[in-house]
Scaffold this motif. Structure first.
Motif, PDB file in Angstrom:
ATOM      1  N   PRO A 128       0.913  -1.127   0.304  1.00 11.45           N
ATOM      2  CA  PRO A 128      -0.683  -0.204   0.043  1.00 11.45           C
ATOM      3  C   PRO A 128       0.855   1.425  -0.259  1.00 11.45           C
ATOM      4  CG  PRO A 128      -0.805  -1.529   1.555  1.00 11.45           C
ATOM      5  CD  PRO A 128       0.828  -2.176   1.099  1.00 11.45           C
ATOM      6  N   LEU A 129       1.868   1.488   0.660  1.00 11.83           N
ATOM      7  CA  LEU A 129       2.674   2.560   0.299  1.00 11.83           C
ATOM      8  C   LEU A 129       2.952   3.075  -0.972  1.00 11.83           C
ATOM      9  CD1 LEU A 129       4.283   2.571   4.317  1.00 11.83           C
ATOM     10  CD2 LEU A 129       2.472   3.371   3.252  1.00 11.83           C
ATOM     11  N   ARG A 130       3.740   1.892  -1.499  1.00  9.53           N
ATOM     12  CA  ARG A 130       4.042   2.051  -3.119  1.00  9.53           C
ATOM     13  C   ARG A 130       3.184   2.776  -3.538  1.00  9.53           C
ATOM     14  NH1 ARG A 130       7.650  -2.893  -4.819  1.00  9.53           N
ATOM     15  NH2 ARG A 130       9.228  -2.170  -2.908  1.00  9.53           N
ATOM     16  N   TYR A 131       1.765   1.783  -3.097  1.00  8.30           N
ATOM     17  CA  TYR A 131       0.537   2.892  -4.511  1.00  8.30           C
ATOM     18  C   TYR A 131       0.466   4.222  -3.580  1.00  8.30           C
ATOM     19  CZ  TYR A 131      -3.678   2.977  -6.706  1.00  8.30           C
ATOM     20  OH  TYR A 131      -5.062   2.597  -7.586  1.00  8.30           O
ATOM     21  N   LEU A 132       0.403   4.497  -2.677  1.00 11.89           N
ATOM     22  CA  LEU A 132       0.788   6.272  -2.024  1.00 11.89           C
ATOM     23  C   LEU A 132       1.306   7.073  -2.392  1.00 11.89           C
ATOM     24  CD1 LEU A 132      -0.631   8.274   0.001  1.00 11.89           C
ATOM     25  CD2 LEU A 132       1.502   7.201   1.331  1.00 11.89           C
ATOM     26  N   LEU A 133       2.904   6.376  -2.773  1.00 17.83           N
ATOM     27  CA  LEU A 133       3.700   6.866  -4.076  1.00 17.83           C
ATOM     28  C   LEU A 133       3.233   7.692  -5.247  1.00 17.83           C
ATOM     29  CD1 LEU A 133       6.889   5.886  -2.821  1.00 17.83           C
ATOM     30  CD2 LEU A 133       6.212   7.858  -2.494  1.00 17.83           C
ATOM     31  N   HIS A 134       2.859   5.723  -6.227  1.00 19.01           N
ATOM     32  CA  HIS A 134       1.993   6.330  -7.257  1.00 19.01           C
ATOM     33  C   HIS A 134       0.877   7.145  -7.311  1.00 19.01           C
ATOM     34  CE1 HIS A 134      -0.741   4.812 -10.565  1.00 19.01           C
ATOM     35  NE2 HIS A 134      -1.121   4.961 -10.076  1.00 19.01           N
ATOM     36  N   LEU A 135      -0.163   7.419  -6.112  1.00 16.61           N
ATOM     37  CA  LEU A 135      -1.000   8.155  -6.052  1.00 16.61           C
ATOM     38  C   LEU A 135      -0.974   9.680  -6.184  1.00 16.61           C
ATOM     39  CD1 LEU A 135      -3.521   6.247  -3.829  1.00 16.61           C
ATOM     40  CD2 LEU A 135      -3.812   6.752  -6.267  1.00 16.61           C
ATOM     41  N   GLU A 136       0.336   9.738  -6.093  1.00 13.90           N
ATOM     42  CA  GLU A 136       0.673  11.318  -5.410  1.00 13.90           C
ATOM     43  C   GLU A 136       0.995  11.666  -6.783  1.00 13.90           C
ATOM     44  OE1 GLU A 136       4.773  13.662  -3.348  1.00 13.90           O
ATOM     45  OE2 GLU A 136       5.469  11.795  -4.345  1.00 13.90           O
ATOM     46  N   HIS A 137       1.224  10.989  -7.711  1.00 12.44           N
ATOM     47  CA  HIS A 137       1.393  11.642  -8.958  1.00 12.44           C
ATOM     48  C   HIS A 137       0.421  11.238  -9.837  1.00 12.44           C
ATOM     49  CE1 HIS A 137       5.845  12.850  -7.945  1.00 12.44           C
ATOM     50  NE2 HIS A 137       5.497  11.362  -7.856  1.00 12.44           N
ATOM     51  N   ALA A 138      -0.933  10.750  -9.244  1.00 11.66           N
ATOM     52  CA  ALA A 138      -2.092  10.425  -9.821  1.00 11.66           C
ATOM     53  C   ALA A 138      -2.916  12.121 -10.431  1.00 11.66           C
ATOM     54  CB  ALA A 138      -3.077   9.489  -9.648  1.00 11.66           C
ATOM     55  N   ASN A 139      -3.908  12.361 -11.232  1.00 14.29           N
ATOM     56  CA  ASN A 139      -4.593  13.383 -11.986  1.00 14.29           C
ATOM     57  C   ASN A 139      -6.138  12.985 -10.441  1.00 14.29           C
ATOM     58  OD1 ASN A 139      -3.106  15.010 -12.729  1.00 14.29           O
ATOM     59  ND2 ASN A 139      -4.392  14.403 -14.335  1.00 14.29           N
ATOM     60  N   LEU A 140      -6.650  13.455  -9.164  1.00 16.93           N
ATOM     61  CA  LEU A 140      -7.252  13.010  -7.910  1.00 16.93           C
ATOM     62  C   LEU A 140      -8.141  13.586  -8.271  1.00 16.93           C
ATOM     63  CD1 LEU A 140      -4.940  12.180  -5.264  1.00 16.93           C
ATOM     64  CD2 LEU A 140      -6.056  10.522  -6.898  1.00 16.93           C
TER      65      LEU A 140
END
Length: 169
Positions: free
Chosen positions: A2-14
């Motif tokens: 999950p923490l690696r996915y958090l890093l992915h979300l940082e650069h996603a369009n939310l």
């Protein structure tokens, strides 16, 4: 993880819709730990009276705690104090913060700031606002660089529900 996915979300369009089963589980863990704000589809099957695995989620934003965790993951010691995080937050406008800021505005609302227009675009894609965004047009008088314009007609019922969920926290 999950923490690696958090890093992915940082650069996603939310906000971002998630439908992959593994990613939905990651979103669920990150939401439960308070690192992100997300809406996860109901996991209760009313037809059969039992629970099932969630099949979709809407990641709304990374929380302040989530940003602090990202800083820790990167090993940044400096800049993780609350004052510097607030200073960083001033430079990067989050869409949900912008939605809260315009909650009581008179509509239609004209938006010319590029950072705010970016938020309007994300909120429009998520279905939180009803808005029109013009393509970049050069100002005739100034002859400067192309300037976008957004007009927010209203906050949708879905957007109002999101604001109510945020206020309940």
């Amino acid at each position: 993880m999950p923490l690696r996915y958090l890093l992915h979300l940082e650069h996603a369009n939310l906000p971002m819709h998630v439908t992959d089963a593994q990613d939905v589980r990651r979103v669920s863990v990150l939401k439960a730990t308070g690192l992100i704000e997300a809406a996860i589809d109901p996991a209760f099957d009313t037809d059969h009276g039992s629970y099932r695995l969630a099949q979709a989620a809407l990641v709304v934003c990374i929380t302040e705690e989530g940003h602090a965790e990202i800083e820790k993951l990167r090993g940044h010691r400096g800049g993780t104090d609350p004052a510097s995080r607030r200073e960083k937050a001033k430079t990067r406008l989050e869409p949900l913060d912008y939605l809260r800021a315009i909650e009581r505005s008179a509509f239609p609302l004209r938006v010319e700031d590029p950072q705010e227009i970016s938020c309007v675009d994300v909120l429009k894609q998520a279905g939180f606002v009803d808005a029109a965004i013009s393509p970049g047009l050069a100002w005739k008088e100034a002859g400067g660089p192309p300037q976008e314009l957004a007009v927010i007609r209203r906050i949708t019922p879905f957007g109002r529900a999101q604001l109510a969920r945020g206020a309940a926290k």
